[in-house]
Design an enzyme around this catalytic site. Structure first.
Site, PDB file in Angstrom:
ATOM      1  N   LYS A  78       0.852  -1.192   0.000  1.00 50.19           N
ATOM      2  CA  LYS A  78       0.000   0.000   0.000  1.00 50.19           C
ATOM      3  C   LYS A  78       0.875   1.225   0.000  1.00 50.19           C
ATOM      4  O   LYS A  78       1.836   1.297   0.766  1.00 50.19           O
ATOM      5  CB  LYS A  78      -0.837  -0.026   1.300  1.00 50.19           C
ATOM      6  CG  LYS A  78      -1.701   1.179   1.516  1.00 50.19           C
ATOM      7  CD  LYS A  78      -3.076   0.925   0.962  1.00 50.19           C
ATOM      8  CE  LYS A  78      -3.934   2.154   0.868  1.00 50.19           C
ATOM      9  NZ  LYS A  78      -3.630   3.026  -0.271  1.00 50.19           N
ATOM     10  N   LYS A 102       5.580   2.178   8.494  1.00 52.73           N
ATOM     11  CA  LYS A 102       4.441   2.963   8.961  1.00 52.73           C
ATOM     12  C   LYS A 102       3.245   2.077   9.272  1.00 52.73           C
ATOM     13  O   LYS A 102       2.615   2.198  10.310  1.00 52.73           O
ATOM     14  CB  LYS A 102       4.001   3.881   7.807  1.00 52.73           C
ATOM     15  CG  LYS A 102       4.277   5.311   8.015  1.00 52.73           C
ATOM     16  CD  LYS A 102       3.764   6.081   6.802  1.00 52.73           C
ATOM     17  CE  LYS A 102       4.924   6.687   6.061  1.00 52.73           C
ATOM     18  NZ  LYS A 102       4.511   7.584   4.996  1.00 52.73           N
ATOM     19  N   LYS A 114       5.051   1.856  -3.167  1.00 50.42           N
ATOM     20  CA  LYS A 114       5.099   3.264  -3.593  1.00 50.42           C
ATOM     21  C   LYS A 114       5.304   3.310  -5.088  1.00 50.42           C
ATOM     22  O   LYS A 114       5.958   2.439  -5.668  1.00 50.42           O
ATOM     23  CB  LYS A 114       6.254   4.000  -2.908  1.00 50.42           C
ATOM     24  CG  LYS A 114       6.047   5.501  -2.859  1.00 50.42           C
ATOM     25  CD  LYS A 114       5.092   5.871  -1.747  1.00 50.42           C
ATOM     26  CE  LYS A 114       4.894   7.355  -1.622  1.00 50.42           C
ATOM     27  NZ  LYS A 114       4.254   7.713  -0.339  1.00 50.42           N
ATOM     28  N   THR A 198      -3.806  12.945   6.842  1.00 54.42           N
ATOM     29  CA  THR A 198      -2.377  13.011   7.155  1.00 54.42           C
ATOM     30  C   THR A 198      -2.102  14.207   8.072  1.00 54.42           C
ATOM     31  O   THR A 198      -1.431  14.073   9.104  1.00 54.42           O
ATOM     32  CB  THR A 198      -1.535  13.074   5.870  1.00 54.42           C
ATOM     33  OG1 THR A 198      -1.947  12.018   5.002  1.00 54.42           O
ATOM     34  CG2 THR A 198      -0.058  12.916   6.166  1.00 54.42           C
ATOM     35  N   ASN A 229      -1.175  19.284   0.278  1.00 54.06           N
ATOM     36  CA  ASN A 229      -2.196  18.574   1.058  1.00 54.06           C
ATOM     37  C   ASN A 229      -1.793  18.507   2.538  1.00 54.06           C
ATOM     38  O   ASN A 229      -2.545  18.943   3.420  1.00 54.06           O
ATOM     39  CB  ASN A 229      -2.403  17.165   0.474  1.00 54.06           C
ATOM     40  CG  ASN A 229      -3.308  16.322   1.356  1.00 54.06           C
ATOM     41  OD1 ASN A 229      -2.892  15.847   2.410  1.00 54.06           O
ATOM     42  ND2 ASN A 229      -4.557  16.155   0.973  1.00 54.06           N
ATOM     43  N   SER A 357      -6.635   5.624   4.770  1.00 53.57           N
ATOM     44  CA  SER A 357      -6.702   4.826   3.539  1.00 53.57           C
ATOM     45  C   SER A 357      -7.132   3.396   3.866  1.00 53.57           C
ATOM     46  O   SER A 357      -7.907   2.780   3.138  1.00 53.57           O
ATOM     47  CB  SER A 357      -5.338   4.785   2.839  1.00 53.57           C
ATOM     48  OG  SER A 357      -5.182   5.911   2.011  1.00 53.57           O
TER      49      SER A 357
HETATM   50  P1  NAD Z   1       1.683  18.091  -2.299  1.00 53.91           P
HETATM   51  O1  NAD Z   1       2.102  17.900  -3.688  1.00 53.91           O
HETATM   52  O2  NAD Z   1       0.228  18.277  -2.000  1.00 53.91           O
HETATM   53  O3  NAD Z   1       2.474  19.313  -1.643  1.00 53.91           O
HETATM   54  C1  NAD Z   1       3.874  19.426  -1.629  1.00 53.91           C
HETATM   55  C2  NAD Z   1       4.217  20.818  -1.143  1.00 53.91           C
HETATM   56  O4  NAD Z   1       5.635  20.921  -1.013  1.00 53.91           O
HETATM   57  C3  NAD Z   1       3.789  21.928  -2.106  1.00 53.91           C
HETATM   58  O5  NAD Z   1       3.337  23.049  -1.344  1.00 53.91           O
HETATM   59  C4  NAD Z   1       5.097  22.281  -2.809  1.00 53.91           C
HETATM   60  O6  NAD Z   1       5.107  23.602  -3.334  1.00 53.91           O
HETATM   61  C5  NAD Z   1       6.063  22.116  -1.658  1.00 53.91           C
HETATM   62  N1  NAD Z   1       7.456  22.003  -2.083  1.00 53.91           N
HETATM   63  C6  NAD Z   1       7.968  21.229  -3.069  1.00 53.91           C
HETATM   64  N2  NAD Z   1       9.295  21.448  -3.171  1.00 53.91           N
HETATM   65  C7  NAD Z   1       9.604  22.352  -2.209  1.00 53.91           C
HETATM   66  C8  NAD Z   1      10.792  22.987  -1.800  1.00 53.91           C
HETATM   67  N3  NAD Z   1      11.956  22.723  -2.387  1.00 53.91           N
HETATM   68  N4  NAD Z   1      10.720  23.867  -0.778  1.00 53.91           N
HETATM   69  C9  NAD Z   1       9.552  24.160  -0.175  1.00 53.91           C
HETATM   70  N5  NAD Z   1       8.401  23.580  -0.504  1.00 53.91           N
HETATM   71  C10 NAD Z   1       8.441  22.705  -1.522  1.00 53.91           C
HETATM   72  O7  NAD Z   1       2.240  16.821  -1.485  1.00 53.91           O
HETATM   73  P2  NAD Z   1       1.736  16.247  -0.103  1.00 53.91           P
HETATM   74  O8  NAD Z   1       0.792  15.159  -0.372  1.00 53.91           O
HETATM   75  O9  NAD Z   1       1.382  17.367   0.793  1.00 53.91           O
HETATM   76  O10 NAD Z   1       3.088  15.543   0.414  1.00 53.91           O
HETATM   77  C11 NAD Z   1       4.093  16.247   1.143  1.00 53.91           C
HETATM   78  C12 NAD Z   1       4.966  15.244   1.881  1.00 53.91           C
HETATM   79  O11 NAD Z   1       4.158  14.457   2.753  1.00 53.91           O
HETATM   80  C13 NAD Z   1       5.701  14.229   0.980  1.00 53.91           C
HETATM   81  O12 NAD Z   1       6.925  13.902   1.596  1.00 53.91           O
HETATM   82  C14 NAD Z   1       4.766  13.034   1.013  1.00 53.91           C
HETATM   83  O13 NAD Z   1       5.427  11.833   0.679  1.00 53.91           O
HETATM   84  C15 NAD Z   1       4.334  13.080   2.452  1.00 53.91           C
HETATM   85  N6  NAD Z   1       3.090  12.345   2.738  1.00 53.91           N
HETATM   86  C16 NAD Z   1       1.938  12.617   2.086  1.00 53.91           C
HETATM   87  C17 NAD Z   1       0.786  11.922   2.431  1.00 53.91           C
HETATM   88  C18 NAD Z   1      -0.548  12.224   1.809  1.00 53.91           C
HETATM   89  O14 NAD Z   1      -1.555  11.671   2.279  1.00 53.91           O
HETATM   90  N7  NAD Z   1      -0.649  13.077   0.822  1.00 53.91           N
HETATM   91  C19 NAD Z   1       0.833  10.936   3.419  1.00 53.91           C
HETATM   92  C20 NAD Z   1       2.038  10.694   4.075  1.00 53.91           C
HETATM   93  C21 NAD Z   1       3.159  11.405   3.728  1.00 53.91           C
END
Ligand code: NAD
Length: 432
Positions: A78, A102, A114, A198, A229, A357
């Protein structure tokens, strides 16, 4: 792949090497046979695919996608799908390994997976992104399914993209398979509370940390890197808990207000402007300045390797809550730990997403939908239990939070291997 790569002057930033080292160390502490590490150090399966997309100008571009399935010891694999130009095999493998840990820590019956596509979605139209998303599923369909491997959103992927992916999978199978993917829109079987899960989970872990540290969250100051997000929802719930979110940054810039940003206003601004930069009543701030801000809680919620040997020493926060996956290098971790910073490790901190999820997948299997309150109550229960398990190992073994989280995750995987008959003559040295 060498697990013990010597640093040789360069900081280790390859997430695959980082997670291998941490797992290896946990295996040693738990006195596990070498074979256990040999199983956990690499994915069970990785598949790379080509996805040709006809661009709007008529040209065909062939994109590379991949999916890593780390292990299904605890259940079907997953994990999210990431669209980003820097996606690469080692990163996707590491992300799938973190998913395994996790799900073990939070106690849900999944393994780690992934996926990713090497692409900059900002350069694409909606039609092109849809074609790319559907093509990814067409290529990977043989190794996916609700009992095999279940995707979800990650960086630059959304509920709409999950909807396209589900539709493609249903067409290929010739019937509806709602449990194939999570994070999809509610109307086609998504779960209440998934979009916010999250960020909510991140805030629950911060509240749990504050309790253990005897800190009162209200009036505390937080800074967040990343306003997608995870970052934006974390900001929303922190502000609701009385925390002043004084600064946020994204890939294009940042916004700072020492008295606390208006988070609902900033979320609305972000929707219109696709960046937080230029928000009214705020000053511009760079990522580097964000890390050095005078604040109590720092939340990296963007990408890997943001807190490093170069900037960890500038961090003044008491708590670093790793909402992103792998945001801190080993050197960064060492500096933070030496400086007494309480790290809520990624594999605990951001596990709320995969938890809801899982609830979505359960609801799909039952063909029934829970109310939001029910989902949130179950999320809170899972997250607080996970935090407690990690914290108790930290205290019992006198280690730091990251090491404790790996001990819980690897320990539970080893217990499952024992139950399956893969390992004999081993007892868990601590309860978890
Ligand atoms: P997203 O695409 O919704 O948002 C990513 C954010 O990071 C955006 O605001 C983008 O502009 C910013 N960003 C990218 N590069 C950057 C930089 N160099 N400096 C500053 N900001 C930067 O992605 P998300 O879903 O919010 O995921 C963010 C992190 O959380 C990732 O590491 C992801 O693996 C992790 N994560 C996400 C989820 C989920 O449910 N979406 C769950 C667990 C972990």
């Amino acid at each position: 792949m060498p697990a013990k790569e010597e640093r040789d002057g360069e900081e280790i930033t390859n997430p695959y090497h980082i997670v291998q080292r941490l797992i290896e160390r946990a295996c040693e502490t738990l006195e596990l046979q070498e074979g256990v590490y040999d199983i956990l150090k690499k994915p069970k399966r990785i598949m790379k695919v080509s996805i040709p997309v006809r661009r709007d100008d008529g040209d065909v571009v062939n994109y590379t996608g991949m999916r890593s399935q780390h292990t299904d010891i605890l259940g079907p694999t997953k994990g999210g799908v990431r669209f980003h130009p820097n996606v690469n095999e080692d990163e996707v493998i590491a992300l799938s390994m973190w998913m395994t840990l996790k799900t073990a820590i939070v106690g849900i019956p999944f393994g780690g997976g992934k996926g990713g596509i090497i692409v900059n979605p900002e350069d694409m139209s909606e039609r092109e992104i849809e074609e790319l998303s559907r093509g990814f599923i067409r290529e990977l369909e043989p190794i996916m399914g609700p009992e095999k491997d279940i995707p979800a959103p990650d960086v630059n992927t959304s509920p709409q993209i999950m909807g396209w992916m589900l539709d493609e999978f249903d067409r290929l199978r010739g019937h509806n398979v709602p449990g194939f993917i999570t994070g999809k829109p509610l109307i086609i079987g998504g779960s209440e509370g998934r979009i916010e899960a999250t960020g909510r989970g991140v805030v629950i872990t911060i509240q749990e940390a504050a309790k253990r540290l005897n800190l009162d969250l209200s009036g505390m100051k937080a800074a967040i890197q990343g306003f997608g997000n995870v970052g934006s929802i974390t900001a929303k719930f922190l502000a609701e808990a009385g925390v002043k979110v004084i600064a946020v940054t994204d890939a294009k810039g940042g916004a700072l207000n020492e008295n606390g940003l208006d988070i609902p206003g900033l979320i609305a601004y972000m929707e219109d402007h696709k960046t937080v930069k230029g928000f009214s009543d705020s000053k511009d701030i760079s990522n580097q300045d964000l890390f050095g801000l005078d604040c109590d809680i720092l939340i990296p919620a963007a990408l890997e390797n943001q807190i490093t040997g170069d900037n960890a020493g500038d961090i003044k926060a008491k708590i670093v809550a790793e909402a992103a996956n792998g945001p801190t290098t080993p050197e960064g971790t060492q500096i933070l730990e030496d400086n007494g910073v309480f790290i809520i490790p990624d594999i605990l901190c951001n596990s709320g997403g995969v938890t809801v999820s899982y609830f979505e997948w359960v609801q799909n299997a039952m063909h029934y939908a829970w109310k939001e309150e029910e989902v949130l109550e179950k999320l809170e229960e899972k997250m607080t239990a996970a935090f407690k398990a990690v914290y108790e190992i930290k205290e019992a073994k006198q280690v730091k939070m990251r090491e404790a989280a790996y001990l819980v995750g690897v320990g539970r995987l080893a217990q499952a291997m024992k139950a399956r008959g893969w390992i004999k003559n081993w007892e868990m040295p601590v309860d978890c």
